[in-house]
Scaffold this motif. Structure first.
Motif, PDB file in Angstrom:
ATOM      1  N   LYS A 131       0.838  -1.198   0.000  1.00 33.28           N
ATOM      2  CA  LYS A 131       0.000   0.000   0.000  1.00 33.28           C
ATOM      3  C   LYS A 131       0.869   1.242   0.000  1.00 33.28           C
ATOM      4  O   LYS A 131       2.087   1.159   0.027  1.00 33.28           O
ATOM      5  CB  LYS A 131      -0.916   0.016   1.234  1.00 33.28           C
ATOM      6  CG  LYS A 131      -2.000  -1.040   1.254  1.00 33.28           C
ATOM      7  CD  LYS A 131      -2.903  -0.839   2.457  1.00 33.28           C
ATOM      8  CE  LYS A 131      -4.022  -1.854   2.489  1.00 33.28           C
ATOM      9  NZ  LYS A 131      -4.919  -1.646   3.653  1.00 33.28           N
ATOM     10  N   GLU A 138      -3.658   4.719   1.994  1.00 35.00           N
ATOM     11  CA  GLU A 138      -4.565   4.066   1.064  1.00 35.00           C
ATOM     12  C   GLU A 138      -4.075   4.248  -0.371  1.00 35.00           C
ATOM     13  O   GLU A 138      -3.400   5.211  -0.694  1.00 35.00           O
ATOM     14  CB  GLU A 138      -5.981   4.630   1.203  1.00 35.00           C
ATOM     15  CG  GLU A 138      -6.603   4.437   2.583  1.00 35.00           C
ATOM     16  CD  GLU A 138      -6.890   2.990   2.910  1.00 35.00           C
ATOM     17  OE1 GLU A 138      -6.835   2.140   2.008  1.00 35.00           O
ATOM     18  OE2 GLU A 138      -7.161   2.695   4.096  1.00 35.00           O
ATOM     19  N   ARG A 141      -1.418   0.460  -4.361  1.00 36.74           N
ATOM     20  CA  ARG A 141      -1.305  -0.884  -3.833  1.00 36.74           C
ATOM     21  C   ARG A 141      -1.180  -1.941  -4.923  1.00 36.74           C
ATOM     22  O   ARG A 141      -1.584  -1.755  -6.062  1.00 36.74           O
ATOM     23  CB  ARG A 141      -2.515  -1.223  -2.954  1.00 36.74           C
ATOM     24  CG  ARG A 141      -3.810  -1.434  -3.726  1.00 36.74           C
ATOM     25  CD  ARG A 141      -4.901  -1.910  -2.809  1.00 36.74           C
ATOM     26  NE  ARG A 141      -5.245  -0.910  -1.821  1.00 36.74           N
ATOM     27  CZ  ARG A 141      -5.928  -1.185  -0.721  1.00 36.74           C
ATOM     28  NH1 ARG A 141      -6.311  -2.407  -0.459  1.00 36.74           N
ATOM     29  NH2 ARG A 141      -6.236  -0.219   0.116  1.00 36.74           N
ATOM     30  N   GLN A 143      -2.345  -5.849  -5.500  1.00 34.32           N
ATOM     31  CA  GLN A 143      -3.326  -6.747  -4.916  1.00 34.32           C
ATOM     32  C   GLN A 143      -2.762  -8.137  -4.613  1.00 34.32           C
ATOM     33  O   GLN A 143      -3.187  -8.796  -3.685  1.00 34.32           O
ATOM     34  CB  GLN A 143      -4.530  -6.887  -5.866  1.00 34.32           C
ATOM     35  CG  GLN A 143      -5.272  -5.586  -6.086  1.00 34.32           C
ATOM     36  CD  GLN A 143      -5.956  -5.097  -4.827  1.00 34.32           C
ATOM     37  OE1 GLN A 143      -6.204  -5.847  -3.907  1.00 34.32           O
ATOM     38  NE2 GLN A 143      -6.222  -3.793  -4.769  1.00 34.32           N
ATOM     39  N   ASP A 189      -2.734   3.560  -9.034  1.00 35.30           N
ATOM     40  CA  ASP A 189      -4.124   3.535  -8.579  1.00 35.30           C
ATOM     41  C   ASP A 189      -5.049   3.339  -9.766  1.00 35.30           C
ATOM     42  O   ASP A 189      -4.720   3.708 -10.910  1.00 35.30           O
ATOM     43  CB  ASP A 189      -4.496   4.854  -7.888  1.00 35.30           C
ATOM     44  CG  ASP A 189      -3.744   5.076  -6.596  1.00 35.30           C
ATOM     45  OD1 ASP A 189      -3.772   4.182  -5.739  1.00 35.30           O
ATOM     46  OD2 ASP A 189      -3.120   6.147  -6.449  1.00 35.30           O
ATOM     47  N   LYS A 210     -10.034   5.540  -7.134  1.00 31.00           N
ATOM     48  CA  LYS A 210     -10.555   4.572  -6.168  1.00 31.00           C
ATOM     49  C   LYS A 210      -9.394   4.089  -5.302  1.00 31.00           C
ATOM     50  O   LYS A 210      -8.603   3.255  -5.702  1.00 31.00           O
ATOM     51  CB  LYS A 210     -11.199   3.393  -6.903  1.00 31.00           C
ATOM     52  CG  LYS A 210     -11.744   2.316  -5.974  1.00 31.00           C
ATOM     53  CD  LYS A 210     -12.852   2.843  -5.056  1.00 31.00           C
ATOM     54  CE  LYS A 210     -14.110   3.168  -5.810  1.00 31.00           C
ATOM     55  NZ  LYS A 210     -15.225   3.562  -4.898  1.00 31.00           N
ATOM     56  N   ASP A 212      -9.854   2.709  -2.112  1.00 31.21           N
ATOM     57  CA  ASP A 212     -10.233   1.482  -1.425  1.00 31.21           C
ATOM     58  C   ASP A 212     -11.685   1.168  -1.734  1.00 31.21           C
ATOM     59  O   ASP A 212     -12.563   2.009  -1.535  1.00 31.21           O
ATOM     60  CB  ASP A 212     -10.028   1.632   0.090  1.00 31.21           C
ATOM     61  CG  ASP A 212     -10.183   0.306   0.828  1.00 31.21           C
ATOM     62  OD1 ASP A 212      -9.936  -0.742   0.212  1.00 31.21           O
ATOM     63  OD2 ASP A 212     -10.555   0.323   2.004  1.00 31.21           O
ATOM     64  N   GLU A 213     -11.939  -0.034  -2.233  1.00 34.10           N
ATOM     65  CA  GLU A 213     -13.287  -0.492  -2.543  1.00 34.10           C
ATOM     66  C   GLU A 213     -13.715  -1.497  -1.490  1.00 34.10           C
ATOM     67  O   GLU A 213     -13.126  -2.559  -1.342  1.00 34.10           O
ATOM     68  CB  GLU A 213     -13.333  -1.149  -3.922  1.00 34.10           C
ATOM     69  CG  GLU A 213     -14.677  -1.776  -4.280  1.00 34.10           C
ATOM     70  CD  GLU A 213     -15.777  -0.744  -4.422  1.00 34.10           C
ATOM     71  OE1 GLU A 213     -16.634  -0.687  -3.520  1.00 34.10           O
ATOM     72  OE2 GLU A 213     -15.771  -0.001  -5.409  1.00 34.10           O
ATOM     73  N   ASP A 224     -16.218   2.786   1.115  1.00 32.96           N
ATOM     74  CA  ASP A 224     -15.204   3.122   0.121  1.00 32.96           C
ATOM     75  C   ASP A 224     -14.404   4.345   0.563  1.00 32.96           C
ATOM     76  O   ASP A 224     -14.861   5.159   1.362  1.00 32.96           O
ATOM     77  CB  ASP A 224     -15.843   3.436  -1.234  1.00 32.96           C
ATOM     78  CG  ASP A 224     -16.568   2.233  -1.827  1.00 32.96           C
ATOM     79  OD1 ASP A 224     -16.463   1.138  -1.239  1.00 32.96           O
ATOM     80  OD2 ASP A 224     -17.239   2.403  -2.851  1.00 32.96           O
ATOM     81  N   ARG A 258      -6.570   4.050   6.580  1.00 32.13           N
ATOM     82  CA  ARG A 258      -5.247   3.928   7.193  1.00 32.13           C
ATOM     83  C   ARG A 258      -4.645   5.330   7.271  1.00 32.13           C
ATOM     84  O   ARG A 258      -4.197   5.896   6.282  1.00 32.13           O
ATOM     85  CB  ARG A 258      -4.355   2.993   6.381  1.00 32.13           C
ATOM     86  CG  ARG A 258      -3.038   2.694   7.083  1.00 32.13           C
ATOM     87  CD  ARG A 258      -2.316   1.511   6.473  1.00 32.13           C
ATOM     88  NE  ARG A 258      -1.081   1.228   7.163  1.00 32.13           N
ATOM     89  CZ  ARG A 258      -0.983   0.558   8.301  1.00 32.13           C
ATOM     90  NH1 ARG A 258      -2.076   0.094   8.870  1.00 32.13           N
ATOM     91  NH2 ARG A 258       0.180   0.335   8.865  1.00 32.13           N
ATOM     92  N   GLU A 263      -5.125   1.909  11.371  1.00 29.67           N
ATOM     93  CA  GLU A 263      -6.357   1.664  10.636  1.00 29.67           C
ATOM     94  C   GLU A 263      -7.503   2.253  11.439  1.00 29.67           C
ATOM     95  O   GLU A 263      -7.856   1.754  12.523  1.00 29.67           O
ATOM     96  CB  GLU A 263      -6.564   0.166  10.424  1.00 29.67           C
ATOM     97  CG  GLU A 263      -7.571  -0.171   9.342  1.00 29.67           C
ATOM     98  CD  GLU A 263      -7.035   0.064   7.934  1.00 29.67           C
ATOM     99  OE1 GLU A 263      -7.851   0.235   7.006  1.00 29.67           O
ATOM    100  OE2 GLU A 263      -5.806   0.076   7.761  1.00 29.67           O
TER     101      GLU A 263
END
Length: 468
Positions: A131, A138, A141, A143, A189, A210, A212-213, A224, A258, A263
């Motif tokens: 991340k 956020e 990142r 995956q 991103d 986006k 964080d979904e 989100d 975050r 968090e």
């Protein structure tokens, strides 16, 4: 794991061959073989757990497809064998957890966080996904960190609406101003970017990102975290450019964010964060100047964001040497304040100034890779070309915490960094870089396992890089 890597990269290669029959498709990539030595990297003075030496590999492979005059697509995969250093072949992450708790305080009087050393990137903890670093963690990142990931995958469509314009949609590398507040070029991103050029000198962009979904179900409070950016740059002349940007980050009521190394569950609280950035690039005679200023506002529940940061860098050629002079200051927490007074950054685990203080050891903001958050520095340096193939640079930094508790020294220390690059050919280079940090009295007030004077921290990298 290796078989998945072969399948993915092999499929990308076959895709490039297939598409080349219908479009202008080019295969490109980079292969980096790197060796690294680190000494006292979390300033714990523990040679058993704090000193490391290893080799690692990074592979990047991309396909650039010009499908039509105004349509372009790009896919880039990255595979990091940093998780599997030479001679180790597991799918788990390194689990070193040396920490240093600093005395920087949050709005409630507790520590903002601890600097946690996990691996060569320091942007993740064991078992987590990669991340953003900095105080807004956020986005930026990867995956699926354990084998490979999509670093970029986007479509670019340009058109004429009385002026040049276009859309760029997908996972892409993003940065603002001169990278002090926001730099998500490590992993990128997912974003939608609209841009237009009302004149040859003016560029305007609108982005939605986006970060964080959460769940995708509608009709709930949502979870989100989204970013929206408006930006403009204006070219004053051939050598001078100024720009401005506004960033708005919003968290849904059910989201967790975050922030400040923790968090934070919003649990119905409102989260709206704003950053106004100004920047410029100039040439004054033979002197090159770059600068950036950021002001922050918004609220997290009842706490207000009040951070700010300033940065400048100047270069001047003198004979065959280029002299460098620079400095920066990012705000820090105020004792007794109920607000977020620290300059909130969102970056990647890459050096933006110092090689050791920012990249390896816990900063005055309480974590690793936080940029100029709660940090003030002055820099002087020089670079020169020893030959057509060899370039050498050296920088000296004086580092201070912008804010500390009463009775705690602001002296972070001094650092000397150096870098030598040998261009073997147009596509192959070899680089040696390193840094030496002499810690100041700030670090004597905190530490693991004991308080007291800290030994110097230093690190050396050398890397052979092939680009094609």
């Amino acid at each position: 794991m290796k078989k998945y890597l072969i399948a993915i990269f092999g499929g990308l290669f076959l895709l490039a061959l297939t598409l080349s029959a219908y479009a202008d498709v080019k295969l490109q990539g980079e292969l980096r073989e790197r060796g690294r030595y680190q000494k006292n990297r979390s300033l714990s003075n523990d040679t058993k757990t704090d000193d490391h030496a290893y080799y690692d590999t990074r592979i990047r492979l991309g396909v650039n497809a010009d499908v039509a005059k105004n349509i372009k697509g790009f896919i880039e995969l990255e595979y990091d064998v940093e998780n599997e250093n030479w001679g180790t072949y597991t799918e788990s992450k390194l689990t070193t957890t040396d920490t240093l708790t600093v005395t920087t305080k949050s709005t409630t009087g507790t520590t903002l966080g601890t600097g946690s050393v996990t691996d060569s990137n320091y942007d993740v903890t064991a078992g987590d996904t990669a991340k953003a670093t900095g105080l807004f963690g956020e986005g930026n990142r990867l995956q699926s960190r354990n084998f490979s990931g999509i670093r970029q995958a986007w479509i670019l469509y340009t058109f004429d609406m009385g002026m040049p314009a276009g859309f760029k949609v997908g996972h892409q590398l993003l940065t603002l101003s001169h990278d002090q507040f926001f730099d998500h070029r490590r992993w990128g991103d997912s974003a939608i970017v609209f841009f237009m050029d009302p004149s040859k000198a003016t560029h305007i962009g609108l982005l939605t990102i986006k970060f964080d979904e959460g769940g995708t179900a509608l009709g709930t409070d949502g979870d989100d975290v989204d970013g929206n950016v408006a930006l403009m740059t204006y070219k004053l002349n051939k050598t001078d450019t100024v720009g401005a940007n506004l960033t708005w980050v919003r968290g849904s009521k059910g989201a967790s964010v975050r922030l400040l190394g923790t968090e934070v569950s919003l649990a119905g609280a409102k989260f709206n964060f704003y950053n106004v950035g100004l920047h410029g690039t100039h040439k004054i005679g033979s002197v090159g100047l770059k600068w950036e200023g950021d002001m922050q506002s918004g609220k997290l529940g009842d706490a207000k964001f009040k951070g700010y940061g300033v940065w400048a860098d100047a270069t001047m050629p003198l004979g065959g040497v280029t002299l460098v002079l620079g400095g920066a200051m990012g705000s820090g927490p105020k004792t007794g304040s109920s607000n977020v007074d620290t300059f909130v950054t969102s970056l990647g685990a890459e050096p933006h100034y110092t090689f050791v203080y920012e990249y390896f050891v816990p900063s005055a903001a309480g974590a690793v890779s936080t940029g100029i958050a709660n940090t003030t520095y002055g820099k002087v340096g020089a670079s020169f070309a020893a030959s057509k193939a060899v370039s050498i640079g050296i920088d000296a930094y004086y580092l201070r915490a912008s804010k500390t508790d009463s009775g705690v020294s602001k002296a972070l220390g001094t650092e000397i960094d150096g870098k030598i690059t040998y261009k073997i050919s147009d596509s192959l280079s070899y680089t040696i870089q390193g840094g030496y940090l002499a810690p100041g009295k700030f670090y004597e007030y905190s530490g693991s396992p004991t308080k007291g004077k800290k030994d110097a921290a230093y690190a050396v990298d050398h890397a052979l890089v092939l680009k094609f």
